[in-house]
Design a protein around this motif. Sequence first.
Motif, mmCIF file in Angstrom:
data_model
loop_
_atom_site.group_PDB
_atom_site.id
_atom_site.type_symbol
_atom_site.label_atom_id
_atom_site.label_comp_id
_atom_site.label_asym_id
_atom_site.label_seq_id
_atom_site.Cartn_x
_atom_site.Cartn_y
_atom_site.Cartn_z
ATOM 1 N N TYR A 149 67.960 97.224 1.343
ATOM 2 C CA TYR A 149 68.361 97.394 2.729
ATOM 3 C C TYR A 149 67.189 97.308 3.717
ATOM 4 C CZ TYR A 149 66.683 101.893 4.457
ATOM 5 O OH TYR A 149 65.887 102.881 4.970
ATOM 6 N N LYS A 150 66.058 97.924 3.379
ATOM 7 C CA LYS A 150 64.979 98.031 4.364
ATOM 8 C C LYS A 150 64.408 96.671 4.737
ATOM 9 C CE LYS A 150 60.967 100.811 5.612
ATOM 10 N NZ LYS A 150 60.324 99.715 6.343
ATOM 11 N N ASP A 151 64.090 95.846 3.759
ATOM 12 C CA ASP A 151 63.566 94.510 4.057
ATOM 13 C C ASP A 151 64.590 93.692 4.824
ATOM 14 O OD1 ASP A 151 61.175 95.098 2.837
ATOM 15 O OD2 ASP A 151 61.684 94.136 0.927
ATOM 16 N N ALA A 152 65.868 93.857 4.436
ATOM 17 C CA ALA A 152 66.924 93.109 5.119
ATOM 18 C C ALA A 152 67.034 93.533 6.582
ATOM 19 C CB ALA A 152 68.256 93.313 4.393
ATOM 20 N N VAL A 153 67.035 94.843 6.838
ATOM 21 C CA VAL A 153 67.150 95.335 8.215
ATOM 22 C C VAL A 153 65.930 94.919 9.037
ATOM 23 C CG1 VAL A 153 67.205 97.416 9.647
ATOM 24 C CG2 VAL A 153 68.681 97.243 7.637
ATOM 25 N N ASP A 154 64.741 94.992 8.453
ATOM 26 C CA ASP A 154 63.541 94.580 9.174
ATOM 27 C C ASP A 154 63.611 93.107 9.572
ATOM 28 O OD1 ASP A 154 62.493 97.106 8.968
ATOM 29 O OD2 ASP A 154 61.145 96.648 7.296
ATOM 30 N N THR A 155 64.118 92.283 8.670
ATOM 31 C CA THR A 155 64.252 90.842 8.958
ATOM 32 C C THR A 155 65.204 90.608 10.118
ATOM 33 O OG1 THR A 155 63.776 90.225 6.659
ATOM 34 C CG2 THR A 155 65.004 88.633 7.998
ATOM 35 N N ILE A 156 66.342 91.302 10.093
ATOM 36 C CA ILE A 156 67.336 91.141 11.162
ATOM 37 C C ILE A 156 66.786 91.671 12.478
ATOM 38 C CG2 ILE A 156 69.645 91.802 11.929
ATOM 39 C CD1 ILE A 156 70.366 92.013 8.894
ATOM 40 N N ALA A 157 66.125 92.831 12.423
ATOM 41 C CA ALA A 157 65.570 93.430 13.648
ATOM 42 C C ALA A 157 64.536 92.521 14.297
ATOM 43 C CB ALA A 157 64.957 94.790 13.322
ATOM 44 N N ASP A 158 63.701 91.892 13.483
ATOM 45 C CA ASP A 158 62.689 90.983 14.034
ATOM 46 C C ASP A 158 63.344 89.844 14.788
ATOM 47 O OD1 ASP A 158 60.610 92.491 13.066
ATOM 48 O OD2 ASP A 158 60.278 91.268 11.275
ATOM 49 N N TRP A 159 64.460 89.347 14.267
ATOM 50 C CA TRP A 159 65.142 88.247 14.966
ATOM 51 C C TRP A 159 65.830 88.739 16.237
ATOM 52 C CZ3 TRP A 159 70.391 86.987 15.915
ATOM 53 C CH2 TRP A 159 70.567 85.696 16.472
ATOM 54 N N ILE A 160 66.459 89.912 16.159
ATOM 55 C CA ILE A 160 67.141 90.450 17.340
ATOM 56 C C ILE A 160 66.148 90.669 18.485
ATOM 57 C CG2 ILE A 160 68.337 92.492 18.240
ATOM 58 C CD1 ILE A 160 69.757 92.681 15.534
#
Length: 465
Positions: free
Chosen positions: A374-385
């Motif tokens: 979850y953490k790597d996935a959320v960080d990836t999405i947050a960077d794009w947002i």
Amino acid sequence: MRPVVFEADHIVGGISRTESKNGYRFDIGGHRFFTKEAEVQAMWEDILGDDFLTRPRQSRIYYRGRFYSYPLKLFNALNNIGVYEAVRIMLSYGKWQVFPSKNEDSFEQWVINRFGGRLYMHFFRSYTEKVWGISPKSIRADWAAQRIKNLSLSKAVWNAISGANDTASLIEEFKYPRLGPGMMWEKTAARVEQDGGTVHLDTTVGRILRDGNRVTGVEVTTEGETRHETADHVISSLALDTMVAAFDPPPPPHVIEAANKLRYRDFLIVTLVLDHPDPFPDNWIYVHAPEVRVGRIQNFRAWSPEMLSDRTTASIGMEFFCNRGDDLWEMSDADLAALAAGELEQLGLADASTVIDSFIIRQPKAYPVYDQHYKDAVDTIADWIRTLENFETVGRNGMHRYNNQDHSMLSAMKAAENVFGAGHDLWDVNTERSYHEDFMRPDTKKINRTGAATEAKERELWESA
């Protein structure tokens, strides 16, 4: 600027809504209103006024046929578990204090380091497996650190002896809306419309339309009719995987791949009306017993007497943690009611024959899962947002963060301030710290929504918030 709200359900509030049947009102998962965030408290007080009740907290753990006070009361715990087992728990605690796990990657490692292996086995492992449907070894330590915070066995024992309690998850008193948590959002929706905004119920968002780094609007559907709504700024509380999939054109492939790794735990509550007064006084009981499937049991009168239309009866919520498509989720309402009534009797709380009515509420994506991905996935999405100029994502599922409701609300409040140029980084709102000016994005000139704010203007915005 005029706010327009699109709500997929028939009432506002999301997982904090209050459902009702025959005058009985039901809190989906139990929502204590408690916060150290002054601005959140101020909003609650402003919206609810005299409808904001102060309620005592009473909750217990059911384990091996006995009830344990929660928070811990020393003599109650010793009497229930016995001196022999209590000594074993303390020896286990001492062992893990001397020889702790060097790594704290998993929920299991985090808890054992603070409570010892014996207490973990008794009070953490079975309930955690029931809630999440996976081994505690597969749950990240982040979740324990966020939800259990600064509690340890030594602190729990000291609290029990001294009466002290500085652990946020173990408050003794809380606020609660007179007619349930949904009352907060029903009154907020009325305030939005009174001030010129619009709230559309039974309206789903199918696509989030963007042009480069700007969101231009959304595609929504109401009663089978689809239309486009333009927007100057969009704040989303969609679950992250749903949100990413809704963008048109879509985000880069690595963002989509990250969103597809996110997992959720679903939830349903079977509400039972009994033909007699409350069988127990607690707000809720945590059921650690593996022989039953219910995970937690609510007593709605203990939240607010006005949750019941007939005060000679009892209103009980039997909470089950599940996954969409499993046997619990697919079970008929009649079979779920029979299961819940049977387990209420099996636990010795009330006879199944005293149930006179029932109501089933299914809640998908109730809990974001803190697994190894979850953490790597959320960080990836947050960077794009963060690359989007006029789009924010907020709330529990909107940030894939199992926050208490006050921090979920705080993220939304800061998002609203961003509409007017504040420049907050919403990913810095969490349960470990308040939101301070130090958490402002360093490149405030670059990300300011109006494109003309200076550092002085940013400070002015913050101080007036």
